[in-house]
Enzyme design. Sequence first.
Site, PDB file in Angstrom:
ATOM      1  N   GLY A 181       0.739  -1.258   0.000  1.00  0.00           N
ATOM      2  CA  GLY A 181       0.000   0.000   0.000  1.00  0.00           C
ATOM      3  C   GLY A 181       0.768   1.308   0.000  1.00  0.00           C
ATOM      4  N   GLY A 183       2.845   2.530  -2.271  1.00  0.00           N
ATOM      5  CA  GLY A 183       3.309   2.971  -3.598  1.00  0.00           C
ATOM      6  C   GLY A 183       2.632   4.234  -4.103  1.00  0.00           C
ATOM      7  N   CYS A 186      -0.457   3.476  -6.094  1.00  0.00           N
ATOM      8  CA  CYS A 186      -1.207   2.411  -5.431  1.00  0.00           C
ATOM      9  C   CYS A 186      -2.430   2.972  -4.730  1.00  0.00           C
ATOM     10  CB  CYS A 186      -0.269   1.794  -4.400  1.00  0.00           C
ATOM     11  SG  CYS A 186      -1.080   0.690  -3.286  1.00  0.00           S
TER      12      CYS A 186
HETATM   13  P1  5GP Z   1       6.660   3.795  -5.530  1.00  0.00           P
HETATM   14  O1  5GP Z   1       8.149   3.748  -5.550  1.00  0.00           O
HETATM   15  O2  5GP Z   1       6.087   4.291  -6.813  1.00  0.00           O
HETATM   16  O3  5GP Z   1       6.119   4.505  -4.333  1.00  0.00           O
HETATM   17  O4  5GP Z   1       6.171   2.278  -5.356  1.00  0.00           O
HETATM   18  C1  5GP Z   1       6.480   1.274  -6.287  1.00  0.00           C
HETATM   19  C2  5GP Z   1       5.794  -0.012  -5.864  1.00  0.00           C
HETATM   20  O5  5GP Z   1       4.374   0.137  -5.829  1.00  0.00           O
HETATM   21  C3  5GP Z   1       5.994  -1.189  -6.802  1.00  0.00           C
HETATM   22  O6  5GP Z   1       7.256  -1.771  -6.710  1.00  0.00           O
HETATM   23  C4  5GP Z   1       4.869  -2.123  -6.385  1.00  0.00           C
HETATM   24  O7  5GP Z   1       5.197  -2.872  -5.239  1.00  0.00           O
HETATM   25  C5  5GP Z   1       3.760  -1.148  -5.987  1.00  0.00           C
HETATM   26  N1  5GP Z   1       2.733  -1.049  -7.036  1.00  0.00           N
HETATM   27  C6  5GP Z   1       2.915  -0.873  -8.367  1.00  0.00           C
HETATM   28  N2  5GP Z   1       1.747  -0.816  -9.022  1.00  0.00           N
HETATM   29  C7  5GP Z   1       0.790  -0.979  -8.091  1.00  0.00           C
HETATM   30  C8  5GP Z   1      -0.650  -1.034  -8.160  1.00  0.00           C
HETATM   31  O8  5GP Z   1      -1.284  -0.877  -9.205  1.00  0.00           O
HETATM   32  N3  5GP Z   1      -1.287  -1.250  -6.978  1.00  0.00           N
HETATM   33  C9  5GP Z   1      -0.613  -1.431  -5.803  1.00  0.00           C
HETATM   34  N4  5GP Z   1      -1.324  -1.698  -4.711  1.00  0.00           N
HETATM   35  N5  5GP Z   1       0.729  -1.344  -5.710  1.00  0.00           N
HETATM   36  C10 5GP Z   1       1.419  -1.136  -6.843  1.00  0.00           C
END
Ligand code: 5GP
Length: 345
Positions: A181, A183, A186
């Site tokens: 959660g 991301g 996300c």
């Molecule tokens: P960020 O660095 O952008 O904060 O987080 C990246 C991570 O978000 C990814 O490695 C993956 O674990 C998560 N993530 C990517 N796409 C999605 C999505 O559509 N839904 C959710 N719940 N998590 C995602």
Amino acid sequence: MRVETDLKLGFKDVLIRPKRSNLKSRAQVKMERTFTFLHSKRQWTGVPIIAANMDTIGTFEVAGVLAEHNMLTAIHKHYTPADWQNFLKDCDSRIYSRIMVCTGTSDDDFGKLAKIAGNHPQLEFICIDVANGYSESFVAFLSRVREAYPDKTIVAGNVVTGEMVEELLLSGADVVKVGIGPGSACTTRTKAGVGYPQLSAVIECADAAHGLGGRIISDGGCTCPGDIAKAFGGGADFTMLGGMLAGHDESGGQLVERGGQQYKLFYGMSSKTAMARHAGGVAAYRASEGKTVEVPYRGPIAETVKDILGGVRSACTYVGAEALRELTKRTTFIRVQEQENRLFS
Ligand code: 5GP
């Protein structure tokens, strides 16, 4: 029903306390770490920052640049075996320790993994990635991959609690991916109400993993280089980045122009955009748990990489850590109610 009342922390809830240091310059800080993995027994040396296995982030183009900085890329699972062939035929053999082949958990995914791993036996890392790493079928799939690939370094996730980190390590994972959660793309926390503040998840999961000789990746939630430093300070062995690497030349995603400004599309792997691309739309029984955003175009990724490495190096000098390896030991977090001066933001 139970309520846990002890406070759990996100990156925004803390700062790292400075400590006396005899380091003269951030250039002295050694960013490489060396790990020998629990099951594969392989030794790996590199800068433990990983581009996320998202369509727009885990691209071959990103991998090419990050590899020059000894960083890793989790190559997204939608490339075909032919795409892999094409990419690897022009690469230096050092690329194999800088990329991960990613897979979902269906029989088709297993078949595709077998093809790619069979064609390129030098590949070192397999990353098995699902949104919810708590299901029995996921653990069974992990054991199956471990049995088939005893000498590959296997990354598995995502989970956020110590007991599940232990279960995954005991079922064959060398490295567990931590984060539900946090991301940038996300929406799980708003759609499902499920999650765990990322810094506390890292602190607790690192403790569980290190007790068994395993490693963890802090996956998601970093918004600036300081957050990456906090993840390492909290005990993460690796940090995975999505949004911070979005919007560059090397990122996937369409370039769009509006009002004289250029943007690149960035979307979550469970977003409507991703599901329309790869699964023929959002299935009737589920909600999309990802956003689609337009990120202002940011040019070549190399500049962002420099900024990230500079920030983490700076954190190390502030606490007197000569090497990234020492950052956790030298970190004291202080809880804060404000992070930065927002006058000009
Ligand atoms: P960020 O660095 O952008 O904060 O987080 C990246 C991570 O978000 C990814 O490695 C993956 O674990 C998560 N993530 C990517 N796409 C999605 C999505 O559509 N839904 C959710 N719940 N998590 C995602």
